[in-house]
Design a protein around this motif. Structure first.
Motif, PDB file in Angstrom:
ATOM      1  N   UNK A   1       1.133  -1.051   0.207  1.00  0.00           N
ATOM      2  CA  UNK A   1      -0.046   0.115  -0.044  1.00  0.00           C
ATOM      3  C   UNK A   1       1.131   1.505   0.102  1.00  0.00           C
ATOM      4  N   UNK A   2       1.939   1.298  -0.689  1.00  0.00           N
ATOM      5  CA  UNK A   2       2.652   2.069  -0.792  1.00  0.00           C
ATOM      6  C   UNK A   2       2.323   3.587  -1.748  1.00  0.00           C
ATOM      7  N   UNK A   3       2.717   4.740  -1.148  1.00  0.00           N
ATOM      8  CA  UNK A   3       1.699   5.777  -1.987  1.00  0.00           C
ATOM      9  C   UNK A   3       2.354   6.623  -2.927  1.00  0.00           C
ATOM     10  N   UNK A   4       2.324   7.148  -3.229  1.00  0.00           N
ATOM     11  CA  UNK A   4       3.599   7.340  -4.578  1.00  0.00           C
ATOM     12  C   UNK A   4       3.518   8.621  -3.939  1.00  0.00           C
ATOM     13  N   UNK A   5       2.738   9.646  -2.800  1.00  0.00           N
ATOM     14  CA  UNK A   5       3.650   9.978  -1.776  1.00  0.00           C
ATOM     15  C   UNK A   5       4.561  10.140  -0.628  1.00  0.00           C
ATOM     16  N   UNK A   6       4.695   9.034  -0.807  1.00  0.00           N
ATOM     17  CA  UNK A   6       5.468   8.172   0.541  1.00  0.00           C
ATOM     18  C   UNK A   6       6.464   8.110  -0.047  1.00  0.00           C
ATOM     19  N   UNK A   7       6.401   7.345  -1.411  1.00  0.00           N
ATOM     20  CA  UNK A   7       7.549   6.852  -2.002  1.00  0.00           C
ATOM     21  C   UNK A   7       8.275   7.923  -2.449  1.00  0.00           C
ATOM     22  N   UNK A   8       7.522   9.118  -2.989  1.00  0.00           N
ATOM     23  CA  UNK A   8       8.465  10.647  -3.166  1.00  0.00           C
ATOM     24  C   UNK A   8       9.345  11.042  -2.146  1.00  0.00           C
ATOM     25  N   UNK A   9       8.550  10.804  -0.711  1.00  0.00           N
ATOM     26  CA  UNK A   9       9.409  11.388   0.481  1.00  0.00           C
ATOM     27  C   UNK A   9      10.529  10.441   0.884  1.00  0.00           C
ATOM     28  N   UNK A  10      10.758   9.268   0.910  1.00  0.00           N
ATOM     29  CA  UNK A  10      11.816   8.935   1.090  1.00  0.00           C
ATOM     30  C   UNK A  10      12.053   7.939   0.297  1.00  0.00           C
ATOM     31  N   UNK A  11      12.313   8.004  -0.588  1.00  0.00           N
ATOM     32  CA  UNK A  11      12.975   7.845  -2.415  1.00  0.00           C
ATOM     33  C   UNK A  11      13.373   9.342  -2.800  1.00  0.00           C
ATOM     34  N   UNK A  12      12.470   9.455  -3.797  1.00  0.00           N
ATOM     35  CA  UNK A  12      13.145  10.357  -4.638  1.00  0.00           C
ATOM     36  C   UNK A  12      13.517  11.523  -4.440  1.00  0.00           C
ATOM     37  N   UNK A  13      12.897  12.253  -3.344  1.00  0.00           N
ATOM     38  CA  UNK A  13      13.039  13.478  -2.743  1.00  0.00           C
ATOM     39  C   UNK A  13      14.246  13.224  -1.596  1.00  0.00           C
ATOM     40  N   UNK A  14      15.003  11.832  -1.386  1.00  0.00           N
ATOM     41  CA  UNK A  14      15.597  11.814  -0.206  1.00  0.00           C
ATOM     42  C   UNK A  14      16.414  12.853  -0.669  1.00  0.00           C
ATOM     43  N   UNK A  15      16.759  13.976  -0.102  1.00  0.00           N
ATOM     44  CA  UNK A  15      18.682  14.574   0.157  1.00  0.00           C
ATOM     45  C   UNK A  15      19.814  13.526  -0.007  1.00  0.00           C
ATOM     46  N   UNK A  16      19.719  12.327   0.240  1.00  0.00           N
ATOM     47  CA  UNK A  16      21.295  11.119   0.130  1.00  0.00           C
ATOM     48  C   UNK A  16      21.015  10.466  -1.044  1.00  0.00           C
ATOM     49  N   UNK A  17      20.295  10.218  -1.983  1.00  0.00           N
ATOM     50  CA  UNK A  17      19.489   9.529  -3.157  1.00  0.00           C
ATOM     51  C   UNK A  17      20.624  10.525  -4.052  1.00  0.00           C
ATOM     52  N   UNK A  18      21.660   9.292  -4.212  1.00  0.00           N
ATOM     53  CA  UNK A  18      22.563   9.233  -5.697  1.00  0.00           C
ATOM     54  C   UNK A  18      21.779   9.167  -7.155  1.00  0.00           C
ATOM     55  N   UNK A  19      20.909  10.305  -8.077  1.00  0.00           N
ATOM     56  CA  UNK A  19      20.177  10.346  -9.099  1.00  0.00           C
ATOM     57  C   UNK A  19      21.270   9.471  -9.853  1.00  0.00           C
ATOM     58  N   UNK A  20      22.592   9.745  -9.812  1.00  0.00           N
ATOM     59  CA  UNK A  20      23.674   9.898 -11.086  1.00  0.00           C
ATOM     60  C   UNK A  20      24.192   8.233 -10.884  1.00  0.00           C
ATOM     61  N   UNK A  21      24.104   7.718  -9.753  1.00  0.00           N
ATOM     62  CA  UNK A  21      25.046   6.003  -9.453  1.00  0.00           C
ATOM     63  C   UNK A  21      23.648   5.099  -9.254  1.00  0.00           C
ATOM     64  N   UNK A  22      22.588   5.420  -8.604  1.00  0.00           N
ATOM     65  CA  UNK A  22      21.046   4.819  -8.957  1.00  0.00           C
ATOM     66  C   UNK A  22      20.788   4.448  -9.870  1.00  0.00           C
ATOM     67  N   UNK A  23      20.510   3.401 -10.759  1.00  0.00           N
ATOM     68  CA  UNK A  23      20.773   2.470 -11.959  1.00  0.00           C
ATOM     69  C   UNK A  23      19.347   2.180 -12.157  1.00  0.00           C
ATOM     70  N   UNK A  24      18.668   2.155 -13.537  1.00  0.00           N
ATOM     71  CA  UNK A  24      17.782   1.458 -13.772  1.00  0.00           C
ATOM     72  C   UNK A  24      17.302   0.766 -15.175  1.00  0.00           C
TER      73      UNK A  24
END
Length: 298
Positions: free
Chosen positions: A185-208
């Motif tokens: 039951x993970x909402x986009x809002x909670x995911x955005x807070x925990x993952x996408x907007x996390x100040x520690x997230x390295x979006x250059x190294x994180x890989x899809x």
């Protein structure tokens, strides 16, 4: 000793305490400051510190677990006390503060984590061990081998993605993640807070890993200086068994190393055999463990 609600300016002391008790965990000062100042949405999150002579010597956070369909479930997270201040009632006082906070919210079942040597403390307070979690480390000099992507498979830094595509893959991959409560039951809002907007997230190294325009596997990197945390690596069920999660994680580790990371940490439920096998092939070594523990509030 004073137990009080955590404040944003406690962040440096909280991070220093965590580095002493849990050296394999990675969350920087600014990320911690933001978490305290702007708690996760919809989770009734709070935190308490124990203070002695103006110094933070203990920490605990408490929340309603909002990523599950299970009703009235809460978490008491990362209760820890500086070794020099143990066996003086600090841990009990922090646990009491967290429990007293959760009970009026209607929380009836609580999950907490305990290091092996703290299991007697947990049992004494009504918590029974449920699942073991392994913490592992990997020296990124040298980096593990990077497999060649199969035909039709593309690797992207997540900075290049529409975050909604990553969210969809995250939700799909997490539904059968081993744990005490389902992550369904993970909402986009909670995911955005925990993952996408996390100040520690390295979006250059994180890989899809992308196939035909869809994200089918990914590996997320959260970073603090030259240390990183493999926050979550997963693949959607229809694409499992093809080595894509390992490919994503190996690529993320390579990118992180190229950007100055020297050591990587991660954690896995001991029942998560596929991910433990991937980590073993990449060269991770165990460095610690904790147990999830469950209790019923009355």
């Amino acid at each position: 000793m004073r137990i009080r609600v955590a404040q944003p300016d406690d962040a440096p002391g909280v991070v220093a305490l965590r580095a002493t008790v849990h050296p394999y965990l990675v969350r920087g000062v600014e990320s911690t400051r933001k978490m305290i100042a702007e708690p996760p949405p919809g989770e009734d999150w709070t935190a308490f510190v124990a203070e002695v002579d103006g110094r933070v010597v203990g920490w605990v956070s408490a929340e309603r677990i909002g990523t599950t369909s299970a009703a009235n479930v809460g978490g008491i997270n990362l209760l820890h006390v500086h070794p020099e201040h143990r066996r003086r009632g600090v841990g009990t006082a922090l646990l009491t503060a967290a429990t007293d906070y959760l009970r009026p919210l209607g929380i009836r079942r609580v999950r907490a984590m305990a290091q092996p040597d703290a299991l007697p403390f947990a049992r004494h307070h009504g918590y029974e061990p449920s699942r073991e979690v392994r913490y592992s480390a990997l020296d990124l000099n040298p980096t593990p081998a990077l497999p060649e992507p199969p035909p039709g498979v593309r690797l992207h830094p997540i900075a290049d993605l529409d975050p909604h595509l990553l969210y969809v893959a995250d939700v799909a991959s997490a539904v059968d993640e081993p744990g005490d409560v389902p992550v369904d039951a993970k909402s986009y809002e909670s995911w955005q807070y925990d993952v996408w907007d996390n100040l520690g997230l390295d979006k250059t190294s994180s890989t899809a890993v992308e196939v035909d325009g869809a994200v089918v596997a990914f590996s997320l990197v959260k970073r603090d200086g030259d240390r990183m945390w493999s926050d979550y690596t997963g693949s959607v069920p229809a694409y499992r068994g093809r080595g894509l999660a390992r490919l994503a994680k190996a690529a993320a580790l390579h990118r992180a190393a190229a950007n100055g990371v020297r050591i990587a940490y991660t954690s896995n439920d001991e029942a998560n055999a596929p991910m433990l096998a991937i980590n073993a092939r990449l060269g991770y070594r165990p460095v610690g463990s904790q147990w999830s523990c469950l209790a019923e509030l009355t």
